[in-house]
Motif scaffolding. Structure first.
Motif, short mmCIF file in Angstrom:
data_model
loop_
_atom_site.label_atom_id
_atom_site.label_comp_id
_atom_site.label_asym_id
_atom_site.label_seq_id
_atom_site.Cartn_x
_atom_site.Cartn_y
_atom_site.Cartn_z
N GLU A 1 43.52 -14.59 33.77
CA GLU A 1 44.00 -15.73 32.99
C GLU A 1 45.53 -15.77 33.01
N GLY A 2 46.04 -16.93 33.35
CA GLY A 2 47.48 -17.11 33.45
C GLY A 2 48.06 -16.78 34.81
N ASP A 3 47.27 -16.15 35.69
CA ASP A 3 47.75 -15.78 37.02
C ASP A 3 47.27 -16.70 38.13
N SER A 4 46.51 -17.72 37.78
CA SER A 4 45.97 -18.62 38.79
C SER A 4 47.10 -19.42 39.44
N PRO A 5 47.18 -19.40 40.77
CA PRO A 5 48.21 -20.18 41.45
C PRO A 5 47.85 -21.67 41.44
N ASP A 6 48.80 -22.48 41.79
CA ASP A 6 48.51 -23.90 41.99
C ASP A 6 47.59 -24.02 43.20
N PRO A 7 46.70 -25.03 43.19
CA PRO A 7 45.83 -25.24 44.35
C PRO A 7 46.65 -25.57 45.59
#
Length: 112
Positions: free
Chosen positions: A22-28
């Motif tokens: 959570e919070g580490d997801s990169p932009d697509p």
């Protein structure tokens, strides 16, 4: 054959096993992959060859043929037979392009 980590690195697209923290997801675009199950080969009543089913999920915020081509080029280069499907996830506002294929379990985590 290279393991899945090496293959995904070649795409140049960020990836994680199952999910990003959570919070580490990169932009697509980004990729999540997981081993869904197995389709092992038996001999003499025991597992002779361990084969895992791999789900490789490409997430994009729009239809992105370039990202799909990157993933498919790597899979094709290594002779990996895959099936592909696509769905729009309304709640996430993301497309998911799902590639399903099988890989020997011993090869999944190989680095070379």
């Amino acid at each position: 054959m290279n393991g899945i980590i090496s293959l995904l690195t070649e795409t140049g697209i960020p990836f994680a096993y199952d999910h990003f923290a959570e919070g580490d997801s990169p932009d697509p675009p980004f990729i999540c992959f997981l081993t869904e199950g197995s389709d092992n080969f038996s001999a003499d009543g025991s597992v002779f060859l361990k084969v895992s089913t791999v789900n490789l999920e490409l997430y994009t915020d729009r239809k992105d043929p370039d990202s799909e081509s990157k993933v498919e080029a790597v899979l094709d280069r290594y002779g990996i037979f895959y099936n592909k499907s696509e769905v729009w996830i309304e709640t996430e506002k993301l497309f998911e392009v799902l590639y399903i294929f099988e890989m020997e379990e011993s090869q999944i985590w190989e680095t070379k």
